[in-house]
Design an enzyme around this catalytic site. Structure first.
Site, PDB file in Angstrom:
ATOM      1  N   ARG A 189       0.830  -1.229  -0.059  1.00 50.11           N
ATOM      2  CA  ARG A 189      -0.029   0.058   0.092  1.00 50.11           C
ATOM      3  C   ARG A 189       0.797   1.359   0.034  1.00 50.11           C
ATOM      4  O   ARG A 189       0.741   2.316   0.721  1.00 50.11           O
ATOM      5  CB  ARG A 189      -1.001   0.199   1.096  1.00 50.11           C
ATOM      6  CG  ARG A 189      -2.027  -1.075   1.126  1.00 50.11           C
ATOM      7  CD  ARG A 189      -2.809  -0.832  -0.036  1.00 50.11           C
ATOM      8  NE  ARG A 189      -4.209  -1.635   0.235  1.00 50.11           N
ATOM      9  CZ  ARG A 189      -4.408  -2.870  -0.121  1.00 50.11           C
ATOM     10  NH1 ARG A 189      -3.574  -3.592  -0.454  1.00 50.11           N
ATOM     11  NH2 ARG A 189      -5.521  -3.744   0.452  1.00 50.11           N
ATOM     12  N   SER A 203     -10.692  -0.878   3.438  1.00 49.38           N
ATOM     13  CA  SER A 203     -10.106  -0.915   4.400  1.00 49.38           C
ATOM     14  C   SER A 203      -9.672   0.356   5.057  1.00 49.38           C
ATOM     15  O   SER A 203      -9.120   1.345   4.424  1.00 49.38           O
ATOM     16  CB  SER A 203      -8.806  -1.760   4.107  1.00 49.38           C
ATOM     17  OG  SER A 203      -8.848  -2.950   3.768  1.00 49.38           O
ATOM     18  N   GLU A 218      -5.030   3.793   6.310  1.00 50.08           N
ATOM     19  CA  GLU A 218      -4.943   3.638   4.949  1.00 50.08           C
ATOM     20  C   GLU A 218      -5.438   4.585   4.160  1.00 50.08           C
ATOM     21  O   GLU A 218      -4.809   5.171   3.136  1.00 50.08           O
ATOM     22  CB  GLU A 218      -5.465   2.150   4.343  1.00 50.08           C
ATOM     23  CG  GLU A 218      -4.881   1.884   3.277  1.00 50.08           C
ATOM     24  CD  GLU A 218      -5.666   1.271   2.199  1.00 50.08           C
ATOM     25  OE1 GLU A 218      -5.295   1.446   0.964  1.00 50.08           O
ATOM     26  OE2 GLU A 218      -6.541   0.644   2.442  1.00 50.08           O
TER      27      GLU A 218
END
Ligand code: EPU
Length: 335
Positions: free
Chosen positions: A163, A235, A331
């Site tokens: 990520r 998420s 995130e």
């Protein structure tokens, strides 16, 4: 054609559906339009917004949101085993995956149904079911407003990680991605090793492209809320990466805790499991909550502000820290 909006409501332009406004929002279709816009003025505050799927507005945005709309997909080359495909930044990510699957091209199928636009894929190196966008990206074309130039960055220079990428590091806030090229395989390369994917694929008759895509879509639909119905950004937290020794210590206490190998010998823990075990899965606080089928996802059940979502996120982080001594990072970009 450039579309220029002033004092615009963002509720329908962010997947959390929070009601904030932007002072200005500019949509462009072509690279020429993008260059012309920045050649005329360099706003003191600007940022790119794709589909608004990974962002939480907690206040009105005072600058200019720059939104790429070009949505072409084109084949740019091929050899006996692979095809090079260019997709413009405004293509809906899942439309690209469907396009590739229909043409028998491998590499994107595990990333089916991830919400967002192609231009955002390299930024957070979107990933699911053992695959990441960076595995198939060949290069990324971008515009740099400071110099008014276009440049192309090959995948080796994108610093793809979990990520993560150079677009979240040194290039953050400095470039506008206009298109991405992918190298997709004509040769079958099924990768169904992750979690339930093998079972779901076998249940459909084996690891064909179509079956893998259908299996991924079905697993995602069963766990993740539909943003059209319930505001969310997938998420909300990243899975924390810790030293192997720290993970081993935790395993002594919680032997059923999932642990995955991460880069450089470290260990990736499942933030969803930590939140779940901290007792917060399905937790509700007014108009916000922790999703009851996937604890990594925070939801706006209707009418919540970005501040309410953020307050819940901080509470989840505190609860996990108190129970496990682990800090989980967001995130989603918080503005
Ligand atoms: N788990 C729980 N409770 C939960 C959620 C998860 O116990 O509420 C456990 C699961 O049973 C499993 C482990 O945690 O043992 C991992 O769960 P899962 O396979 O669902 O994946 P994840 O780590 O929670 C990541 C990605 C997802 C992606 C899935 C599948 C991140 C931050 N999230 O979630 O990505 O779909 O893997 O590959 O890496 C997204 O980025 O928006 C996203 C949904």
């Amino acid at each position: 054609m450039i579309k220029d909006f002033h004092d615009i409501e963002l509720a329908d332009r962010n997947s959390f559906h929070v009601r904030q406004r932007a002072a200005r929002l500019v949509e462009f279709d072509t690279e020429d339009e993008l260059r012309d816009f920045f050649a005329a003025e360099l706003p003191s505050q600007w940022m790119v917004m794709g589909g608004g799927n990974n962002i939480l507005f907690t206040a009105d945005y005072r600058g200019v949101l720059v939104v790429p709309r070009g949505c072409g997909i084109a084949v740019e080359g091929e050899d006996h085993e692979s095809v090079i495909v260019r997709a413009e930044a405004g293509v809906e990510w899942d439309d690209l995956v469907a396009w590739a699957v229909e043409r028998g091209l491998w590499g994107l199928e595990n990333l089916s149904l991830i919400p967002g636009k192609v231009g955002a894929a390299p930024v957070q190196n979107i990933g699911a079911y053992g695959a990441e966008a960076g595995d198939t990206i060949l290069d990324v074309r971008m515009f740099c407003p400071e110099t008014c130039n276009f440049l192309t960055l090959s995948a080796e220079h994108c610093a793809f990680g979990y990520r993560d990428s150079v677009f979240k590091g040194s290039l953050r806030g400095r470039v506008v991605i206009t298109s991405v090229r992918f190298r997709l395989s004509k040769i079958p390369r099924p990768d169904v090793g992750y979690g339930d994917l093998m079972r779901e694929t076998e249940a459909r008759g084996g690891a064909t492209l179509r079956n893998i895509r259908d299996a991924v879509c079905s697993i995602r639909r069963s766990k993740l809320p539909d943003t059209a119905v319930t505001g969310n950004a997938g998420s909300f937290f990243k899975n924390p990466v810790v030293d192997r020794a720290a993970a081993d210590d935790m395993l002594l206490r919680w032997p059923d805790m999932p642990v995955y190998p991460a880069a450089d010998g470290r260990a990736k823990l499942a933030a969803g499991w930590l939140i779940d075990r901290a007792g917060m899965k399905g937790y509700r606080e007014g108009r916000v909550g922790v999703h009851d089928r996937q604890a990594l996802v925070l939801v706006n059940t209707g009418g919540a502000s970005g501040g309410e979502v953020l307050a819940l996120a901080r509470k989840v982080q505190r609860t996990v820290l108190e129970k496990f001594g682990i800090e989980i990072e967001t995130e989603v970009n918080i503005l």
